[in-house]
Write an enzyme that holds these catalytic residues in place. Sequence first.
Site, short mmCIF file in Angstrom:
data_model
loop_
_atom_site.label_atom_id
_atom_site.label_comp_id
_atom_site.label_asym_id
_atom_site.label_seq_id
_atom_site.Cartn_x
_atom_site.Cartn_y
_atom_site.Cartn_z
N ARG A 202 0.99 -1.42 -0.48
CA ARG A 202 -0.23 0.07 -0.17
C ARG A 202 0.62 1.41 -0.08
O ARG A 202 1.87 1.55 0.50
CB ARG A 202 -1.26 0.24 0.78
CG ARG A 202 -2.42 -1.14 1.04
CD ARG A 202 -2.90 -0.79 2.61
NE ARG A 202 -2.37 -1.18 3.56
CZ ARG A 202 -1.64 -0.09 4.38
NH1 ARG A 202 -1.88 1.09 3.95
NH2 ARG A 202 -0.70 -0.76 5.58
N ASP B 184 -9.68 -9.80 8.95
CA ASP B 184 -9.31 -8.08 8.61
C ASP B 184 -9.96 -6.79 9.59
O ASP B 184 -10.21 -6.20 9.10
CB ASP B 184 -8.53 -7.72 7.11
CG ASP B 184 -7.72 -7.17 7.21
OD1 ASP B 184 -6.87 -6.54 7.46
OD2 ASP B 184 -7.80 -6.35 5.77
N SER C 78 -1.51 -3.39 11.01
CA SER C 78 -1.44 -3.81 9.65
C SER C 78 0.31 -4.94 10.49
O SER C 78 1.03 -4.95 10.47
CB SER C 78 -0.72 -3.09 8.56
OG SER C 78 -1.57 -2.22 8.25
N HIS D 35 -10.91 -1.79 11.16
CA HIS D 35 -9.84 -2.76 10.79
C HIS D 35 -9.87 -3.63 12.12
O HIS D 35 -8.70 -4.11 13.20
CB HIS D 35 -8.69 -2.21 11.04
CG HIS D 35 -7.15 -2.45 10.24
ND1 HIS D 35 -6.08 -2.49 10.98
CD2 HIS D 35 -7.02 -3.74 9.09
CE1 HIS D 35 -5.00 -2.70 10.01
NE2 HIS D 35 -6.13 -3.88 9.02
N TYR E 131 -1.37 -3.81 -6.97
CA TYR E 131 -1.36 -4.62 -5.67
C TYR E 131 -2.17 -4.27 -4.73
O TYR E 131 -3.14 -3.34 -4.02
CB TYR E 131 -0.47 -4.30 -5.32
CG TYR E 131 1.30 -5.56 -4.11
CD1 TYR E 131 0.87 -6.41 -4.51
CD2 TYR E 131 0.77 -4.87 -2.74
CE1 TYR E 131 1.60 -7.03 -3.84
CE2 TYR E 131 0.95 -6.54 -2.09
CZ TYR E 131 1.46 -7.40 -2.73
OH TYR E 131 2.28 -7.76 -1.56
N CYS F 179 -0.12 -7.72 12.44
CA CYS F 179 0.80 -7.93 13.68
C CYS F 179 -0.25 -8.99 14.34
O CYS F 179 -0.10 -9.36 15.64
CB CYS F 179 0.48 -6.46 14.58
SG CYS F 179 1.80 -5.35 14.06
N LYS G 264 -10.06 -3.10 1.50
CA LYS G 264 -9.08 -1.44 1.93
C LYS G 264 -9.96 0.48 2.10
O LYS G 264 -10.86 0.60 2.23
CB LYS G 264 -8.09 -0.58 2.07
CG LYS G 264 -6.98 -2.24 3.05
CD LYS G 264 -7.05 -2.53 4.05
CE LYS G 264 -6.10 -3.72 4.80
NZ LYS G 264 -6.45 -3.84 6.85
N ARG H 4 2.19 -12.20 -0.29
CA ARG H 4 0.68 -12.64 0.09
C ARG H 4 0.38 -13.77 -0.40
O ARG H 4 0.83 -14.83 -1.60
CB ARG H 4 0.10 -11.00 -0.71
CG ARG H 4 0.36 -10.39 0.27
CD ARG H 4 -0.32 -9.83 1.79
NE ARG H 4 0.31 -8.14 2.59
CZ ARG H 4 -0.62 -8.40 3.39
NH1 ARG H 4 -1.37 -8.81 3.85
NH2 ARG H 4 0.32 -7.29 4.11
O1 O2Y Z 1 -3.15 -4.38 1.04
C1 O2Y Z 1 -1.73 -4.44 0.81
O2 O2Y Z 1 -1.12 -3.88 0.12
C2 O2Y Z 1 -1.11 -5.34 2.09
S1 O2Y Z 1 -1.82 -4.52 3.43
C3 O2Y Z 1 -3.22 -5.29 4.10
C4 O2Y Z 1 -3.67 -6.67 3.12
C5 O2Y Z 1 -4.20 -7.49 4.07
C6 O2Y Z 1 -4.98 -7.19 4.71
N1 O2Y Z 1 -4.90 -5.99 5.97
C7 O2Y Z 1 -3.51 -5.68 5.50
C8 O2Y Z 1 -2.99 -3.94 5.90
O3 O2Y Z 1 -2.06 -2.72 5.50
O4 O2Y Z 1 -3.82 -3.56 6.98
MN MN Z 2 -5.09 -5.16 7.40
#
Ligand code: O2Y
Ligand code: MN
Length: 586
Positions: free
Chosen positions: A82, A294, A265, A243, A214, A267, A223, A383
């Site tokens: 992200r 999530d 994220s 979250h 991505y 953790c 998100k 991932r």
């Molecule tokens: O989406 C991304 O690029 C990775 S970050 C992510 C992926 C799945 C669940 N949570 C997250 C997060 O950053 O909280």
């Molecule tokens: Mn997340």
Amino acid sequence: MNAVPRPQAIPAHGSRLAALNDWVAEVAALTQPDRIHWCDGSDDEYADLLAQMVADGTLLPLNQDTHPGSYLHRSHPDDVARVEHLTFVCTRERDDAGPNNHWMAPREAHAKMDALFDGCMRGRTLYVIPYCMGPIDSPLARCGVEITDSPYVVANMRLMTRMGEAALARIEREGDQGKPFVRGLHSIGELDPDRRFIMHFPEELSIKSYGSGYGGNALLGKKCHALRLASWQAREEGWLAEHMLILGLETPAGETHYIAAAFPSACGKTNLAMLIPPEAYREKGWKVWTVGDDICWMHPGKDGRLWAINPEAGYFGVAPGTSAATNPNALATIQHDTIYTNVAVTDDNQPWWEGLDDRVPALDWQGRPYDAANGPAAHPNARFTVSARQCPSWSPRAEDPQGVPISAIVFGGRRATLMPLVFEARDWAHGVQVGASMGSETTAAATGQVGVMRRDPMAMKPFCGYHFGDYFAHWLSFDKPGAKLPKVFHVNWFRKGDDGKFLWPGFGENIRVLEWIVGRVEGRAHGDGGGHSVGILPAEGAIDLAGLPPVSPALFRVDEQEWQAEKDSVADGLRAMGYPQEPEDG
Ligand code: O2Y
Ligand code: MN
């Protein structure tokens, strides 16, 4: 008779909802795709997409004997996480987005994005993805449509959401009643980090994302919709979009308590959501059911309790560190029909990452022969994408249209010092303060430095679609007559001793903390009376430590002086995020 060519902007299939057709036509006129494909969500469609991506090299088949139906995608090396610095909330008033978000005026943002989208799908297919976040027949679910030119995004959205004809039918039904759907427009563009933006328009329920293929930047249901836009909608409509993982903890008495837990994220939310209790606990009848890993949408029910759904249908989990020791359920889940992104492979073409086992990979995440000098074999944010139903601990209640009643909310962070293993907030308002005070050491889930302590209220710093001050006020507003709110707790699995080693074994042993939490909910487990500023710590002996190597008593205590310093640091962090708001002049 010559067939009259269809104008480019009219889709081959289309919807009976004029608002949707018009929007698709408008986007097609701007982006100029060669083809338009309306996704039906069928198995055949998924198989065709996979075959097409294998043919053009977007996906590489993995070892089909060991991992049937599984594929590897290697993202552009500049597109691996992200991008918070390129993520904007575009409200008419800057103050509505708050200092916790990057802001751009909607008119300027649309102009910037439309210039990028202009003609960007020439030579490509425009996919229309109708999707539902949440069980398809749930009043708590919300729908959206993502337009994308990435077949990889389509395949991931099929695993992560309820996508296709049933979602379209709901969008059309709701459209007839004047209910809007979230509009997400995405193009991978040129995958150029200098031409990459993720823009949210909460007042219009729309998203525009350009230049990344991505995860959270591109799978717009996750998100962008389920947190940033949904948090805005939730405030307007009186619910919470958070979250948080959701797990069901079944006790030996056969009662299942649902717990929602917010950690920043990467953790360990996925690990906790899929926890397998140690043998002694299993024998007594403890079991964990996974509802989500999530995101959690919580609505106040008629009975005063908060009822939660997981809006997602799959997991986009971090691969590195996932192993038979840390998360056997996740490992079992991803043995088949999984899309892996940026993992390494072994010489017999199995997916591999650091922490999985002691094999040596053959190729790293960029497809280079593995050489330790190049860094980790798998990207730290590599991932897996997989349907939630493949998880051995998947809870059938994940499909319950009413959701599950939440007994406890747990906040937590990655804190090497200070924070005890667990404490309970004195009441809801204190619980909101505990969530708002969360801090954690950063991980690789977003671009930026790793291991730096940052304030991350409710683990929502990157995801709250509006001003944090308004967000805390919204949380506080749930405490009203008739409400039967969950108890609130804070946990820290990551405290270290002077030798730098973790003081708590974590993983399956975390059930001992969950046992205390549900014991508190049921009024059985003892607290220490709370004669200090932290909250309520477990009474001595209230957490079952039988069978563990000696556990440091430091995990159950808080140094009052250090706690005061923490309070100052929290206040500084909250002020930096604009809370409390300055009184207006005059
Ligand atoms: O989406 C991304 O690029 C990775 S970050 C992510 C992926 C799945 C669940 N949570 C997250 C997060 O950053 O909280
Ligand atoms: Mn997340």
